[in-house]
Design a protein around this motif. Structure first.
Motif: not given
Length: 239
Positions: A135-158
């Motif tokens: 997706x071209x960022x000039x055409x869409x707005x990306x929202x990354x949703x970190x779902x803490x109902x499906x995981x508790x540790x997002x440190x490695x992702x962040x």
């Protein structure tokens, strides 16, 4: 300006439909009109919980996907939410590319959001990288949703390079807080909307209803920030 929201993530079980339902309830509570489409041919979770607003769509059929654009043409004041089932990315992307859908939606006055819903696993991160390439960022707005109902540790992702790239491209991050498991089960077994969970005295106790409302409000604040930022950002793409 109306908006098109593509809620996906490719991986099954990360909470895509859950996020689409939250976004639907947000628009209802904010009194903003919307129409939903549910691409899950086997479960149809989004349309099950919000059947007054959502109808099935087949991502493997251009004719079916064209209904999204037709809806935008016929109801230009209506926001559109598309709940994308797992394994629908390639067919959707083909439709978008071959029909230049993002440019067309811009001409119709719609801002396009891609909500990439993740758990805390490595495969979700890999799929985020795939989304960034498509997706071209000039055409869409990306929202990354970190779902803490499906995981508790997002440190490695962040701390990953892929996440850093997403931020550099202007992606927003939403931390979808965990709703108590027993409440989620009550909602699911009763086929209830989040509004019903927050207000129906036959479904939830006083404290449980209050807990659902608190959860909604916490997540609404983040959605407010994302949508208001885009509406007011003079540097945002002009369609």
């Amino acid at each position: 300006m109306a908006s098109l929201h593509l809620v996906g993530g490719e991986k099954g079980g990360v909470g895509k439909s859950f996020t689409a339902r939250l976004l639907a309830q947000y628009f209802i509570d904010k009194q903003q009109p919307f129409i939903g489409f549910d691409s899950d041919q086997s479960h149809g979770t989004f349309s099950r919980f919000y059947q007054e607003f959502a109808s099935p769509i087949n991502t493997h059929s251009f004719d079916s996907l064209d209904r999204i654009v037709e809806t935008a043409e016929q109801k230009p004041d209506q926001n559109i939410i598309v709940d994308l089932a797992a394994q629908t990315f390639s067919s959707l992307n083909k439709w978008i590319d071959e029909s230049e859908i993002l440019a067309l939606m811009g001409e119709l006055g719609f801002r396009v959001y891609v909500w990439h819903v993740m758990d805390d696993g490595a495969d979700s991160l890999t799929l985020l990288g795939k989304t960034l390439q498509s997706f071209n960022p000039d055409q869409v707005q990306l929202v990354v949703v970190e779902n803490h109902g499906r995981g508790e540790d997002f440190d490695l992702i962040d701390g990953s390079g892929i996440f850093a790239e997403a931020k550099e491209l202007g992606a927003h991050t939403m931390v979808l807080s965990k709703l108590q498991s027993s409440l989620v089960k009550k909602i699911d077994f009763s086929d209830s909307s989040f509004w019903a969970a927050a207000n129906n005295t036959d479904l939830m106790s006083t404290v449980e209803r209050h807990r659902v409302r608190a959860w909604l409000n916490k997540n609404y604040l983040q959605i407010d920030t994302i949508l208001t930022y885009e509406a007011n950002d003079t540097l945002a793409p002009a369609y």
